[in-house]
Write a protein that holds these residues in place. Structure first.
Motif, PDB file in Angstrom:
ATOM      1  N   THR A   1      -3.395  11.260   5.434  1.00  0.00           N
ATOM      2  CA  THR A   1      -3.105  10.755   4.307  1.00  0.00           C
ATOM      3  C   THR A   1      -3.652   9.175   3.949  1.00  0.00           C
ATOM      4  O   THR A   1      -3.978   9.047   2.816  1.00  0.00           O
ATOM      5  CB  THR A   1      -1.598  10.657   3.949  1.00  0.00           C
ATOM      6  OG1 THR A   1      -0.959   9.749   4.814  1.00  0.00           O
ATOM      7  CG2 THR A   1      -0.998  12.022   3.980  1.00  0.00           C
ATOM      8  N   VAL A   2      -3.892   8.441   5.120  1.00  0.00           N
ATOM      9  CA  VAL A   2      -4.658   7.252   4.903  1.00  0.00           C
ATOM     10  C   VAL A   2      -5.656   6.932   5.967  1.00  0.00           C
ATOM     11  O   VAL A   2      -5.224   7.226   7.163  1.00  0.00           O
ATOM     12  CB  VAL A   2      -3.479   5.972   4.975  1.00  0.00           C
ATOM     13  CG1 VAL A   2      -4.175   4.776   4.791  1.00  0.00           C
ATOM     14  CG2 VAL A   2      -2.501   6.321   3.960  1.00  0.00           C
TER      15      VAL A   2
ATOM     16  N   ILE B   1       2.827   2.535   2.174  1.00  0.00           N
ATOM     17  CA  ILE B   1       2.723   3.590   3.442  1.00  0.00           C
ATOM     18  C   ILE B   1       4.363   3.688   3.911  1.00  0.00           C
ATOM     19  O   ILE B   1       4.970   2.615   3.951  1.00  0.00           O
ATOM     20  CB  ILE B   1       1.987   2.574   4.469  1.00  0.00           C
ATOM     21  CG1 ILE B   1       0.766   2.339   4.125  1.00  0.00           C
ATOM     22  CG2 ILE B   1       2.214   3.482   5.823  1.00  0.00           C
ATOM     23  CD1 ILE B   1       0.045   1.691   5.207  1.00  0.00           C
TER      24      ILE B   1
ATOM     25  N   LEU C   1       0.732  -1.306   0.149  1.00  0.00           N
ATOM     26  CA  LEU C   1      -0.001   0.065  -0.011  1.00  0.00           C
ATOM     27  C   LEU C   1       0.775   1.384   0.040  1.00  0.00           C
ATOM     28  O   LEU C   1       0.329   2.472   0.120  1.00  0.00           O
ATOM     29  CB  LEU C   1      -0.762  -0.044   1.181  1.00  0.00           C
ATOM     30  CG  LEU C   1      -1.935  -1.192   1.257  1.00  0.00           C
ATOM     31  CD1 LEU C   1      -2.969  -0.973   2.540  1.00  0.00           C
ATOM     32  CD2 LEU C   1      -2.976  -1.057  -0.179  1.00  0.00           C
TER      33      LEU C   1
ATOM     34  N   ILE D   1      -6.221  13.167   2.062  1.00  0.00           N
ATOM     35  CA  ILE D   1      -6.358  11.755   2.064  1.00  0.00           C
ATOM     36  C   ILE D   1      -6.031  11.390   0.596  1.00  0.00           C
ATOM     37  O   ILE D   1      -6.647  11.567  -0.281  1.00  0.00           O
ATOM     38  CB  ILE D   1      -7.734  11.117   2.471  1.00  0.00           C
ATOM     39  CG1 ILE D   1      -8.045  11.481   3.978  1.00  0.00           C
ATOM     40  CG2 ILE D   1      -7.599   9.770   2.361  1.00  0.00           C
ATOM     41  CD1 ILE D   1      -7.215  10.764   5.130  1.00  0.00           C
ATOM     42  N   ARG D   2      -4.939  10.351   0.413  1.00  0.00           N
ATOM     43  CA  ARG D   2      -4.708   9.961  -0.672  1.00  0.00           C
ATOM     44  C   ARG D   2      -5.169   8.331  -0.926  1.00  0.00           C
ATOM     45  O   ARG D   2      -5.186   8.036  -1.906  1.00  0.00           O
ATOM     46  CB  ARG D   2      -3.081   9.549  -0.830  1.00  0.00           C
ATOM     47  CG  ARG D   2      -2.368   8.732   0.080  1.00  0.00           C
ATOM     48  CD  ARG D   2      -0.826   8.497  -0.311  1.00  0.00           C
ATOM     49  NE  ARG D   2      -0.101   7.659   0.602  1.00  0.00           N
ATOM     50  CZ  ARG D   2      -0.179   6.230   0.336  1.00  0.00           C
ATOM     51  NH1 ARG D   2      -0.963   5.821  -0.446  1.00  0.00           N
ATOM     52  NH2 ARG D   2       0.269   5.424   1.224  1.00  0.00           N
ATOM     53  N   LEU D   3      -5.541   7.646   0.216  1.00  0.00           N
ATOM     54  CA  LEU D   3      -5.953   6.307   0.053  1.00  0.00           C
ATOM     55  C   LEU D   3      -6.892   6.099   1.137  1.00  0.00           C
ATOM     56  O   LEU D   3      -6.603   6.162   2.380  1.00  0.00           O
ATOM     57  CB  LEU D   3      -4.731   5.551   0.246  1.00  0.00           C
ATOM     58  CG  LEU D   3      -4.980   3.691   0.036  1.00  0.00           C
ATOM     59  CD1 LEU D   3      -5.729   3.386  -1.252  1.00  0.00           C
ATOM     60  CD2 LEU D   3      -3.752   3.052   0.267  1.00  0.00           C
ATOM     61  N   CYS D   4      -8.128   5.195   0.863  1.00  0.00           N
ATOM     62  CA  CYS D   4      -9.062   4.962   1.848  1.00  0.00           C
ATOM     63  C   CYS D   4      -8.743   3.210   1.695  1.00  0.00           C
ATOM     64  O   CYS D   4      -8.786   2.851   0.526  1.00  0.00           O
ATOM     65  CB  CYS D   4     -10.233   5.532   1.558  1.00  0.00           C
ATOM     66  SG  CYS D   4     -10.605   6.973   2.208  1.00  0.00           S
TER      67      CYS D   4
ATOM     68  N   ASP E   1       3.446   9.234   5.401  1.00  0.00           N
ATOM     69  CA  ASP E   1       2.281   8.982   5.833  1.00  0.00           C
ATOM     70  C   ASP E   1       1.509   9.417   7.051  1.00  0.00           C
ATOM     71  O   ASP E   1       2.512   9.078   8.136  1.00  0.00           O
ATOM     72  CB  ASP E   1       1.798   7.537   5.342  1.00  0.00           C
ATOM     73  CG  ASP E   1       1.740   7.495   3.843  1.00  0.00           C
ATOM     74  OD1 ASP E   1       0.795   8.271   3.172  1.00  0.00           O
ATOM     75  OD2 ASP E   1       2.210   6.550   3.234  1.00  0.00           O
TER      76      ASP E   1
ATOM     77  N   VAL F   1      -1.532   7.923   9.277  1.00  0.00           N
ATOM     78  CA  VAL F   1      -2.604   6.955   9.043  1.00  0.00           C
ATOM     79  C   VAL F   1      -3.335   7.032  10.365  1.00  0.00           C
ATOM     80  O   VAL F   1      -3.089   7.036  11.420  1.00  0.00           O
ATOM     81  CB  VAL F   1      -1.888   5.734   9.069  1.00  0.00           C
ATOM     82  CG1 VAL F   1      -2.873   4.586   9.152  1.00  0.00           C
ATOM     83  CG2 VAL F   1      -0.860   5.491   7.939  1.00  0.00           C
TER      84      VAL F   1
END
Length: 514
Positions: free
Chosen positions: A258-259, A205, A203, A284-287, A209, A211
């Motif tokens: 970011t996550v 990370i 992912l 947020i770049r990724l869910c 990041d 989180v």
């Protein structure tokens, strides 16, 4: 390598970097590393040694991180437990898990005072203070009670660490036990470290990041994806004590998260949140979604609303937990749990264990360094679950021509209507496609003529929605035997502490009404 040693290495390269944020206060890696070592030192002074078992019942607080990593550094086996469990539920796990000590919070001590006789073998209660007014000496368990903060303060930075082997048990996670008493999945140091590092790489990370840890830390999803994986690579963990849309949006804004990792119910709450000024996920770049299948309609609405990719994955406690994720460097397929992560192999097989053809439904089995060593004190259950190093998940799945897996449903949730297989998720997806339906759960109930029939429970955002309207939708989209015999409206569906909808509770409710 193991998580405790990796934390030490990460701290060397990131001394001043923020390791975690709690209640707005930032703690750097140098401080965290010191807290972990000093806590381990104090545990040793209390008489703990490698192989002892210690329970961790603290919720989402720094006590969880320091407690778990400190105990593992000394070679202890950590048993995380849900703080809201009843006295009987906690007592069963503590007794079955041969727990020597309990790490908990001051607000939970009254519960332990009342249940002291249920857990006579517990020698120590290490109490994390959430209020400066709390005094462990005032507890009826004062002879066994110690202040968490004082143990950390009094500990030494000079610790003779025991040798930790890959096969040593690091954590025992007790499964929810929907079909009987909970089973303790023994996860080794290799299991936890391999899954955390592989997830972090898969992912992407990294140290930059931040989180959000809003899922319960005692649950394996949060433990690996939102805690261990970030710490392995020097990222920052943003601790949310208890999930709420307010808390998530606020911490996202304040610390440029970011996550985000959550279960589908959380995404639904975030999507339905009324305060438009707070609904900002621009950093947020990724869910990441897991814990249960995410309805495609919900996924697409969320991505459209927040302009962020939702990567759905799959895991289970017995696999530390992650086995699949939608890859970031390839297409994300809505409804899919993605492809096998690094170093993990997934396969769909028939009842004889033979791999089935693409798009054919069978049981998902898993193999890799993340698969547990077995269930604690349950050799027969271990043998039934692990065959030739393959973990049989009990989930029905299929794999397409591109190698993407799809969870069809839990094997035990399959509904058999007149000899035909009905997978609840297929019916749920149809009902979720209605714009005014926010939650759905489908179950099978006994029927004298057909064996079982389908019953659907829904939560509507509009009071004008009728059963007839939803029935018509179902009949238009589903074969006749899949159409619910009845659709019931509820204000909300029963869920566990991670937000997973509990079909078993719905079945029990129906049974009690008959």
């Amino acid at each position: 390598m193991n998580l405790s040693d990796q934390l030490s290495l990460t701290a060397i390269d990131n001394l001043s970097k923020t390791a975690y944020v709690f209640n707005g206060e930032e703690t750097n890696y140098q401080t965290l590393e010191g807290q972990v070592t000093k806590f381990a030192s104090s545990l040793k002074d209390l008489g703990y040694k490698k192989g002892d078992h210690i329970a961790l019942i603290v919720g989402n607080t720094p006590h969880f991180i320091i407690g778990m990593y400190g105990a593992m550094r000394l070679g202890l086996t950590v048993i995380p437990i849900n703080p809201i469990y009843t006295a009987d539920e906690i007592a069963y796990i503590i007794n079955n898990g041969d727990v020597k000590g309990v790490i908990t919070l001051d607000v939970l001590m009254e519960k332990f005072e009342k249940m002291e006789k249920l857990i006579p073998n517990v020698e120590h209660y290490i109490v994390g203070e959430t209020s400066p007014a709390y005094d462990v000496n005032q507890s009826s368990l004062s002879e066994k009670a110690f202040s968490f903060a004082k143990l950390v303060q009094a500990g030494s930075l000079e610790l003779d660490r025991p040798t930790l082997y890959d096969h040593d048990t690091a954590v025992i996670l007790y499964t929810s036990g929907t079909t009987g008493k909970p089973k303790g999945a023994m996860l080794t140091h290799k299991n936890l470290y391999s899954n955390a590092s592989d997830v972090a790489e898969y992912l992407q990370i990294g140290a930059n990041d931040r989180v959000i840890a809003a899922l319960p830390m005692f649950h394996v999803f949060c433990l690996t994806v939102a805690l261990n994986a970030p710490l392995v690579n020097g990222a920052t963990v943003l601790i949310v004590p208890k999930f709420s849309p307010d808390a998530v949006f606020e911490i996202t804004k304040d610390f440029n998260a970011t996550v985000f990792a959550g279960v589908p119910t959380m995404y639904n709450y975030l999507l339905q949140y009324p305060n438009k000024e707070m609904k900002d996920f621009s950093s947020i770049r990724l869910c990441i979604s897991g814990g249960a299948s995410m309805p495609v309609a919900l996924l697409e609405k969320f991505e459209e609303q927040f302009n962020v990719r939702v990567s759905e994955g799959y895991g289970l406690s017995e696999a530390s937990p992650v086995t699949c994720f939608n890859p970031l460097n390839r297409s994300r397929k809505a409804g899919s749990i993605g492809t096998s992560i690094l170093n993990v192999e997934n396969k769909v097989v028939d009842e004889l264990g033979n791999e089935v053809s693409p798009n054919e439904v069978g049981e998902l089995i898993v193999k890799g360094p993340n698969v547990m060593k077995g269930y604690y004190k349950m050799p027969e259950e271990t043998t039934a679950s692990i065959k030739d190093d393959w973990l049989y998940t009990g989930d029905m799945a299929r794999k397409d021509e591109d190698g993407y897996f799809y969870i069809v449903d839990r094997k035990k949730d399959l509904v058999l209507v007149g000899g035909y297989n009905v997978y609840p998720r297929e019916v749920e997806e149809v009902l979720y496609s209605h714009n005014s339906i926010s939650e759905v759960a489908v179950i099978g109930v006994p029927d004298p003529n057909l064996g079982e029939v389908v019953i659907a429970f829904v939560v509507a955002t509009d009071d004008s929605v009728t059963e007839e309207e939803l029935m018509k939708l179902s009949k238009d989209k589903l074969a006749k035997y899949k159409v619910p015999k009845e659709i019931r409206f509820l204000d909300e569906l029963p869920k566990n502490t991670t937000g997973k909808i509990l079909r078993r509770s719905l079945k029990d409710q129906l049974a009690s009404q008959q």
